[in-house]
Design a protein around this motif. Sequence first.
Motif, PDB file in Angstrom:
ATOM      1  N   LEU A 134      -2.680   9.186 -20.815  1.00  0.00           N
ATOM      2  CA  LEU A 134      -3.354   9.149 -19.521  1.00  0.00           C
ATOM      3  C   LEU A 134      -3.195   7.781 -18.880  1.00  0.00           C
ATOM      4  O   LEU A 134      -3.279   6.753 -19.570  1.00  0.00           O
ATOM      5  CB  LEU A 134      -4.849   9.452 -19.672  1.00  0.00           C
ATOM      6  N   VAL A 135      -2.972   7.786 -17.574  1.00  0.00           N
ATOM      7  CA  VAL A 135      -2.906   6.558 -16.787  1.00  0.00           C
ATOM      8  C   VAL A 135      -3.772   6.736 -15.542  1.00  0.00           C
ATOM      9  O   VAL A 135      -4.123   7.855 -15.178  1.00  0.00           O
ATOM     10  CB  VAL A 135      -1.450   6.210 -16.384  1.00  0.00           C
ATOM     11  N   LEU A 136      -4.100   5.615 -14.909  1.00  0.00           N
ATOM     12  CA  LEU A 136      -4.853   5.690 -13.660  1.00  0.00           C
ATOM     13  C   LEU A 136      -4.251   4.765 -12.627  1.00  0.00           C
ATOM     14  O   LEU A 136      -3.528   3.825 -12.959  1.00  0.00           O
ATOM     15  CB  LEU A 136      -6.333   5.373 -13.872  1.00  0.00           C
ATOM     16  N   TRP A 137      -4.558   5.059 -11.394  1.00  0.00           N
ATOM     17  CA  TRP A 137      -4.248   4.176 -10.278  1.00  0.00           C
ATOM     18  C   TRP A 137      -5.312   4.409  -9.219  1.00  0.00           C
ATOM     19  O   TRP A 137      -6.024   5.408  -9.251  1.00  0.00           O
ATOM     20  CB  TRP A 137      -2.826   4.388  -9.750  1.00  0.00           C
ATOM     21  N   SER A 138      -5.467   3.456  -8.315  1.00  0.00           N
ATOM     22  CA  SER A 138      -6.525   3.525  -7.307  1.00  0.00           C
ATOM     23  C   SER A 138      -5.932   3.667  -5.917  1.00  0.00           C
ATOM     24  O   SER A 138      -4.946   3.009  -5.577  1.00  0.00           O
ATOM     25  CB  SER A 138      -7.388   2.265  -7.355  1.00  0.00           C
ATOM     26  N   LEU A 139      -6.559   4.515  -5.118  1.00  0.00           N
ATOM     27  CA  LEU A 139      -6.117   4.820  -3.763  1.00  0.00           C
ATOM     28  C   LEU A 139      -7.234   4.455  -2.788  1.00  0.00           C
ATOM     29  O   LEU A 139      -8.347   4.978  -2.882  1.00  0.00           O
ATOM     30  CB  LEU A 139      -5.789   6.315  -3.668  1.00  0.00           C
ATOM     31  N   ALA A 140      -6.939   3.549  -1.857  1.00  0.00           N
ATOM     32  CA  ALA A 140      -7.935   3.124  -0.865  1.00  0.00           C
ATOM     33  C   ALA A 140      -8.291   4.281   0.061  1.00  0.00           C
ATOM     34  O   ALA A 140      -7.412   4.968   0.577  1.00  0.00           O
ATOM     35  CB  ALA A 140      -7.408   1.950  -0.052  1.00  0.00           C
ATOM     36  N   ARG A 141      -9.569   4.479   0.258  1.00  0.00           N
ATOM     37  CA  ARG A 141     -10.038   5.568   1.124  1.00  0.00           C
ATOM     38  C   ARG A 141      -9.601   5.384   2.573  1.00  0.00           C
ATOM     39  O   ARG A 141      -9.472   6.359   3.306  1.00  0.00           O
ATOM     40  CB  ARG A 141     -11.559   5.668   1.067  1.00  0.00           C
ATOM     41  N   ASP A 142      -9.374   4.122   2.990  1.00  0.00           N
ATOM     42  CA  ASP A 142      -8.981   3.886   4.379  1.00  0.00           C
ATOM     43  C   ASP A 142      -7.464   3.819   4.568  1.00  0.00           C
ATOM     44  O   ASP A 142      -6.986   3.503   5.642  1.00  0.00           O
ATOM     45  CB  ASP A 142      -9.656   2.633   4.933  1.00  0.00           C
ATOM     46  N   SER A 143      -6.699   4.146   3.536  1.00  0.00           N
ATOM     47  CA  SER A 143      -5.240   4.148   3.634  1.00  0.00           C
ATOM     48  C   SER A 143      -4.774   5.262   4.564  1.00  0.00           C
ATOM     49  O   SER A 143      -5.303   6.376   4.530  1.00  0.00           O
ATOM     50  CB  SER A 143      -4.622   4.350   2.245  1.00  0.00           C
ATOM     51  N   LEU A 144      -3.761   4.971   5.356  1.00  0.00           N
ATOM     52  CA  LEU A 144      -3.171   5.996   6.208  1.00  0.00           C
ATOM     53  C   LEU A 144      -2.527   7.102   5.383  1.00  0.00           C
ATOM     54  O   LEU A 144      -2.326   8.212   5.866  1.00  0.00           O
ATOM     55  CB  LEU A 144      -2.122   5.377   7.142  1.00  0.00           C
ATOM     56  N   ARG A 145      -2.229   6.824   4.124  1.00  0.00           N
ATOM     57  CA  ARG A 145      -1.582   7.788   3.234  1.00  0.00           C
ATOM     58  C   ARG A 145      -2.578   8.488   2.308  1.00  0.00           C
ATOM     59  O   ARG A 145      -2.195   9.234   1.420  1.00  0.00           O
ATOM     60  CB  ARG A 145      -0.529   7.071   2.398  1.00  0.00           C
ATOM     61  N   TYR A 146      -3.846   8.246   2.546  1.00  0.00           N
ATOM     62  CA  TYR A 146      -4.900   8.738   1.655  1.00  0.00           C
ATOM     63  C   TYR A 146      -4.801  10.237   1.380  1.00  0.00           C
ATOM     64  O   TYR A 146      -4.706  10.663   0.233  1.00  0.00           O
ATOM     65  CB  TYR A 146      -6.275   8.380   2.243  1.00  0.00           C
ATOM     66  N   GLY A 147      -4.836  11.054   2.402  1.00  0.00           N
ATOM     67  CA  GLY A 147      -4.862  12.503   2.224  1.00  0.00           C
ATOM     68  C   GLY A 147      -3.652  13.028   1.481  1.00  0.00           C
ATOM     69  O   GLY A 147      -3.775  13.842   0.561  1.00  0.00           O
ATOM     70  N   ALA A 148      -2.479  12.558   1.852  1.00  0.00           N
ATOM     71  CA  ALA A 148      -1.248  13.048   1.237  1.00  0.00           C
ATOM     72  C   ALA A 148      -1.152  12.661  -0.241  1.00  0.00           C
ATOM     73  O   ALA A 148      -0.752  13.475  -1.072  1.00  0.00           O
ATOM     74  CB  ALA A 148      -0.045  12.513   2.000  1.00  0.00           C
ATOM     75  N   PHE A 149      -1.506  11.431  -0.571  1.00  0.00           N
ATOM     76  CA  PHE A 149      -1.394  11.011  -1.970  1.00  0.00           C
ATOM     77  C   PHE A 149      -2.548  11.548  -2.817  1.00  0.00           C
ATOM     78  O   PHE A 149      -2.368  11.850  -3.987  1.00  0.00           O
ATOM     79  CB  PHE A 149      -1.264   9.485  -2.082  1.00  0.00           C
ATOM     80  N   LEU A 150      -3.728  11.706  -2.223  1.00  0.00           N
ATOM     81  CA  LEU A 150      -4.846  12.290  -2.950  1.00  0.00           C
ATOM     82  C   LEU A 150      -4.544  13.739  -3.325  1.00  0.00           C
ATOM     83  O   LEU A 150      -4.903  14.202  -4.405  1.00  0.00           O
ATOM     84  CB  LEU A 150      -6.125  12.217  -2.119  1.00  0.00           C
ATOM     85  N   ALA A 151      -3.848  14.446  -2.457  1.00  0.00           N
ATOM     86  CA  ALA A 151      -3.539  15.857  -2.684  1.00  0.00           C
ATOM     87  C   ALA A 151      -2.361  16.085  -3.624  1.00  0.00           C
ATOM     88  O   ALA A 151      -2.144  17.207  -4.067  1.00  0.00           O
ATOM     89  CB  ALA A 151      -3.256  16.534  -1.338  1.00  0.00           C
ATOM     90  N   ALA A 152      -1.619  15.040  -3.944  1.00  0.00           N
ATOM     91  CA  ALA A 152      -0.416  15.203  -4.767  1.00  0.00           C
ATOM     92  C   ALA A 152      -0.780  15.588  -6.199  1.00  0.00           C
ATOM     93  O   ALA A 152      -1.377  14.796  -6.933  1.00  0.00           O
ATOM     94  CB  ALA A 152       0.407  13.920  -4.765  1.00  0.00           C
ATOM     95  N   GLU A 153      -0.431  16.800  -6.581  1.00  0.00           N
ATOM     96  CA  GLU A 153      -0.695  17.265  -7.946  1.00  0.00           C
ATOM     97  C   GLU A 153       0.272  16.619  -8.932  1.00  0.00           C
ATOM     98  O   GLU A 153      -0.090  16.310 -10.060  1.00  0.00           O
ATOM     99  CB  GLU A 153      -0.571  18.784  -8.016  1.00  0.00           C
TER     100      GLU A 153
END
Length: 157
Positions: free
Chosen positions: A47-66
């Motif tokens: 298992l690995v982790l990474w963090s995605l800023a909520r205010d990123s313009l790419r937020y929705g697309a990268f959050l949804a990436a399975e």
Amino acid sequence: MLSTERAYRDALARFPTGVALVTRTEDGQGRAMTINSFASVSLSPRLVLWSLARDSLRYGAFLAAEHYAINVLAGDQAGLSAACALDDDMDAAGARWTPGAHGAPLVEGAIARFECTRVAVHPGGDHMIILGEVTAFDAPRAAPALVFHQSGYSQAG
């Protein structure tokens, strides 16, 4: 003790971090996001982790990436990191890549590549913490890692 947001950011910048690209595909196009928030969580399961800023313009697309890949960059890939920080289009950034097993782009010249399947997302303040199971990995190149330290690039070693 200092208390401003800028002072806090400057203090955090004293900790050197590796630089990676999180990559995904959209309609066959490679998309990338430059990160320095990558960490190993567990060896078994992998298992690995990474963090995605909520205010990123790419937020929705990268959050949804399975399915996505984390590509650890080499010291000579600072230009690619900077380009992908500004624009997620990997072709426009000059990235050479091949699709992994689930289509996530694997960057040529990276020193380590981890193909992942998203298993959990956790809120973490102004970021979302994305936990992924590593389904495949390689270390195709022996080179010093790209490092970000005090708002600038250098290389490890």
